[in-house]
Design an enzyme around this catalytic site. Structure first.
Site, mmCIF file in Angstrom:
data_model
loop_
_atom_site.group_PDB
_atom_site.id
_atom_site.type_symbol
_atom_site.label_atom_id
_atom_site.label_comp_id
_atom_site.label_asym_id
_atom_site.label_seq_id
_atom_site.Cartn_x
_atom_site.Cartn_y
_atom_site.Cartn_z
ATOM 1 N N TRP A 356 0.817 -1.211 0.000
ATOM 2 C CA TRP A 356 0.000 0.000 0.000
ATOM 3 C C TRP A 356 0.852 1.263 0.000
ATOM 4 C CZ3 TRP A 356 -1.671 2.918 4.842
ATOM 5 C CH2 TRP A 356 -0.718 2.783 5.865
ATOM 6 N N GLU A 483 0.859 -2.300 12.604
ATOM 7 C CA GLU A 483 1.114 -3.746 12.623
ATOM 8 C C GLU A 483 1.448 -4.279 14.014
ATOM 9 O OE1 GLU A 483 3.886 -4.612 9.489
ATOM 10 O OE2 GLU A 483 2.387 -4.220 7.944
ATOM 11 N N LYS A 593 3.099 0.724 16.118
ATOM 12 C CA LYS A 593 4.288 0.726 15.263
ATOM 13 C C LYS A 593 4.333 2.003 14.426
ATOM 14 C CE LYS A 593 6.366 -2.176 11.646
ATOM 15 N NZ LYS A 593 6.132 -3.269 10.689
ATOM 16 N N GLN A 594 3.138 2.479 14.033
ATOM 17 C CA GLN A 594 3.083 3.574 13.063
ATOM 18 C C GLN A 594 1.740 4.299 13.151
ATOM 19 O OE1 GLN A 594 2.975 -0.053 10.455
ATOM 20 N NE2 GLN A 594 2.603 1.546 8.940
HETATM 21 C C1 BGC Z 1 4.978 -1.313 7.571
HETATM 22 C C2 BGC Z 1 3.955 -1.408 6.482
HETATM 23 C C3 BGC Z 1 4.618 -1.191 5.144
HETATM 24 C C4 BGC Z 1 5.783 -2.153 4.964
HETATM 25 C C5 BGC Z 1 6.556 -1.890 3.696
HETATM 26 C C6 BGC Z 1 6.103 -2.297 7.305
HETATM 27 O O1 BGC Z 1 7.092 -2.142 8.264
HETATM 28 O O2 BGC Z 1 4.420 -1.583 8.827
HETATM 29 O O3 BGC Z 1 2.956 -0.434 6.686
HETATM 30 O O4 BGC Z 1 3.718 -1.361 4.126
HETATM 31 O O5 BGC Z 1 6.674 -1.990 6.044
HETATM 32 O O6 BGC Z 1 7.113 -0.612 3.699
#
Ligand code: BGC
Length: 759
Positions: A356, A483, A593-594
């Site tokens: 995404w 995540e 995490k984000q």
């Molecule tokens: C993130 C995801 C992201 C992926 C690739 C992961 O660490 O949590 O949101 O899509 O990295 O960049």
């Protein structure tokens, strides 16, 4: 504004193993089709781990996916981006002595990327163990004019002697992909994916054809050389490699120059790869290399014309932004077979899968600076729509399409479904990017031809994944962007983006009503008015979690019941948390995490009041660790939106310089393209307060105190606008195209030529 932001350089660069790997990624060359990590042509000491890598966007093999338990529908295979061949190794011998920066004495050294010229360079002044001194300059280019072409232009100047210069230039198929069993962000074991079919010498060019083990793809690379002061040339065709030895005579103070051309043709894009490689190599050599450089520079000029960003008052950020925007161009696939890897084409992190990241972080940049690129990215999703339909069926849905969380050719490649396939929001993200493309371009023909079908099919999925309960529409058992919190009910981000998505599915349905082509599509996919009415009903009744006491949007139904994991108690060495805590331990706590809800407030801001967004921001900021590189840019944008200037500037610094300063300590496995797109959004959506909506575009610019001014350009419905913000005013100049209505600080204006507004 005067600073040389076009050049990012390091002088007297370090040569330890970690630094070499870091620079290989940082100074890689790519053009969206091929990517070449920047290794030292002469090689490294034997004890070094290295990630020699050359990639073709979308060129993959299929490998086994290990699943601990064989549950129904879990992916058992995955695609992996391949390291295809090595064309960059060149050993240099000066009067019999091998050049190596690890031997003799490096008197000075410099590496750089020149974003005006679209090239990288390395310059070394070296004294051999026997006292011979040479000046070496190596220029590398992945051509935008001819996407198959990568060149190395290698000059050697003897400083205190005259003698023989010998190059041993390799073209080798004996390559492998990088793996690290300890890091879930790379492949876990070694596999030899490619088998060489032939290695051939014809008309002084070497051709290597290799085939993948399972995906049935083939690639042909061809290498040719030209050299000044040539005396002799020998070719050696070995079991898996072709080698060319070129001997020249050099006089003290004058240069010997080797030009190495490598072209790549793959069976995804051409029928006869061998024949095409011959055509491509001839084309590459038909022009003097200076002309290839001139074409590259012209391409770059056109690129910057639409998207350049200038920050006056912070030269370091200015260079960082320039670097980031250059990397986005290097990374983005320019045909319907490819997209953008989170690491671009600079490394094998995430195995070259598309996520995404493309739609939510990178595409917004292209949509308003180079919409043709956005269109191609959407076409890539269109090409894989059938596989998204199959994916939906595998996950038990009767109708609609569900895009895979990570993929190359369209099939799901997530190994760990809780933080992978469960991220259904990808459907809303893709729809969001199509809506934004439409709003920025007004290209209804494309929506009618391709965009709407994706939006309808993915909208259907929400109706099957969610359900009405006590009059509200709920979406259960999904994972949002964060995540560290998996498989939850009513993730706020997911529900908010689904609501936006469903509303636009209805909007497109009525916009296209009466159009014969659109009717064919709706007939083919059997979309009925009743279904569209249901989309509306679900959108209107979407459940968006809200907590009255805290006045925030909880991340999901159970989020606030969990214990908070106090960030201050987490030792530094435990980051990133995913490598140091069991997933369940993270899922059971409030720890992010984000950006998740904060991202939702940026993307679908009209769903909440400013007060809720502010409270939510303050709440989530305390529990977000930004282990994902996709996070700080969003916190910066929302800080700017909420008037928290200092925070906005701090988060922006982290985002803009993430790779140049290796802030996530993993740039060696590849750059962070999503964050790069995010850093652009900070300037445009954050500081300039740009918004793109159906009723037009709007701005509410602010200027960080440290900056004197900033400016950027954007394309909006066939017009190009220059936006300049300084301490006293903001100015909008229509550089190209027809007049536009724009809204600034809530007031509407007609932009005909130039508009200056007090701040
Ligand atoms: C993130 C995801 C992201 C992926 C690739 C992961 O660490 O949590 O949101 O899509 O990295 O960049």
């Amino acid at each position: 504004m005067k600073d040389n932001k076009a050049i990012y350089e390091v002088t007297d660069f370090k040569l330890d193993n970690a630094s070499c790997l870091f620079y290989e990624a940082l100074f890689h060359n790519a053009n969206g089709y091929i990517g070449v990590r920047s290794l030292l042509e002469e090689g490294y000491p034997e004890t070094y781990r290295y990630k020699r890598g050359q990639y073709i966007n979308g060129f993959y093999d299929i490998t086994k996916m290990k699943q601990a338990e064989k549950l129904y529908g879990l992916a058992e295979e995955k695609q992996t981006l391949l390291n295809v061949v090595d064309t960059q190794s060149i050993k240099l011998f000066i009067d019999g002595e091998a050049f190596s920066m690890f031997d003799g004495e490096v008197l000075s050294s410099r590496r750089w990327v020149d974003t005006d010229k679209g090239i990288t360079g390395r310059r070394v002044f070296w004294r051999s163990p026997n006292g011979r001194e040479v000046k070496i300059e190596i220029i590398r280019m992945a051509s935008f004019h001819q996407l198959s072409l990568f060149t190395i232009d290698y000059s050697v100047e003897p400083v205190n002697f005259s003698g023989d210069i010998v190059f041993e230039s390799n073209h080798q198929s004996d390559v492998a992909n990088f793996f690290d069993p300890a890091d879930p962000r790379t492949a876990e074991d070694r596999a030899d994916y490619l088998t060489m079919e032939s290695c051939e010498l014809k008309d002084e060019a070497t051709y290597i054809i290799s085939g993948t083990s399972k995906s049935g793809l083939r690639v042909c690379s061809c290498v040719a050389h030209s050299i000044s002061n040539e005396i002799e040339r020998h070719f050696f065709i070995e079991e898996k490699n072709a080698r060319c030895q070129l001997i020249a005579q050099a006089k003290m103070g004058s240069k010997v120059r080797l030009k190495k051309y490598a072209v790549f043709c793959d069976s995804i894009r051409c029928d006869d790869i061998r024949e095409q490689a011959a055509i491509e190599i001839e084309q590459a050599q038909s022009l003097p290399i200076e002309q290839l450089y001139a074409l590259q520079q012209t391409y770059m000029e056109n690129y910057w014309k639409n998207c350049d960003v200038d920050i006056d008052g912070d030269p370091e950020q200015n260079i960082a932004m320039r670097y980031n925007l250059f990397e986005l161009l290097q990374s983005v696939g320019k045909d319907q077979y490819s997209n953008i890897c989170p690491k671009g084409l600079s490394g094998e992190g995430y195995e070259g899968h598309y996520f995404w990241d493309s739609e939510m972080y990178i595409q917004p940049f292209f949509t308003i600076t180079n919409p043709a690129v956005s269109k191609k990215l959407i076409e890539y999703r269109y090409e894989t729509l059938d596989m998204a339909r199959e994916n939906a069926q595998i996950l038990g849905h009767q109708k609609g399409a569900l895009y895979p969380w990570r993929t190359i050719m369209g099939k799901e490649c997530s190994g760990y479904y809780p933080a992978g396939s469960a991220q259904y929001h990808i459907n809303g993200d893709i729809a969001h990017s199509i809506i934004a493309y439409y709003l920025a371009t007004g290209d209804i023909a494309f929506i009618q031809a391709k965009g709407a079908e994706i939006v309808f099919e993915t909208a259907r999925l929400w109706m099957d994944a969610g359900n009405f309960y006590k009059g509200r529409f709920h979406i259960n058992n999904v994972t949002g962007p964060d995540e560290y919190t998996c498989i939850v009910n009513n993730n706020y981000y997911t529900n908010a983006i689904a609501q936006h998505h469903l509303r636009w599915a209805v909007r497109f349905y009525y916009l296209l009503k009466g159009n014969a082509h659109a009717k064919k599509t709706t007939d083919r996919i059997m979309l009925t008015k009743t279904e569209v009415d249901d989309f509306k009903k679900a959108a209107d009744n979407m459940f968006l979690p809200y907590d009255k006491d805290l006045k925030i949007n909880p991340q999901d139904d159970s989020f606030l019941q969990k214990q908070i994991m106090p960030i201050d108690d987490i030792p530094e060495e435990n980051y990133p948390l995913l490598l140091n805590y069991h997933p369940l331990c993270l899922y059971r706590h409030q720890i992010c995490k984000q950006a998740d809800t904060v991202l939702a407030h940026f993307v679908v801001e009209d769903a909440q009041t400013e007060e809720t967004m502010r409270h939510s921001y303050e709440y989530y900021e305390k529990i977000t660790v930004h282990d994902s590189s996709l996070s700080t840019c969003i916190f910066s944008i929302m800080a700017a939106r909420l008037g928290m200037e200092e925070k906005a500037v701090d988060y922006f610094g982290n985002s803009a310089k993430m790779d140049l300063l290796n802030l996530h300590k993993n740039t060696h496995i590849g750059i962070h393209t999503a964050n790069m797109g995010g850093s652009y959004m900070v300037i445009v959506y954050g500081f300039a307060g740009f918004r793109l909506k159906e009723d037009g575009i709007s701005f509410s610019p602010m200027l960080p105190k440290k900056w004197r001014s900033y400016r950027f350009k954007m394309c909006y419905q066939k017009s190009r606008i220059l936006i300049e913000v300084n301490k006293t005013h903001c100015a909008f100049t229509l550089e190209e195209g027809e007049k536009k209505t724009i809204c600034v600080y809530g007031e509407e204006y007609c932009l005909k030529d130039k508009l200056v507004i007090d701040r």
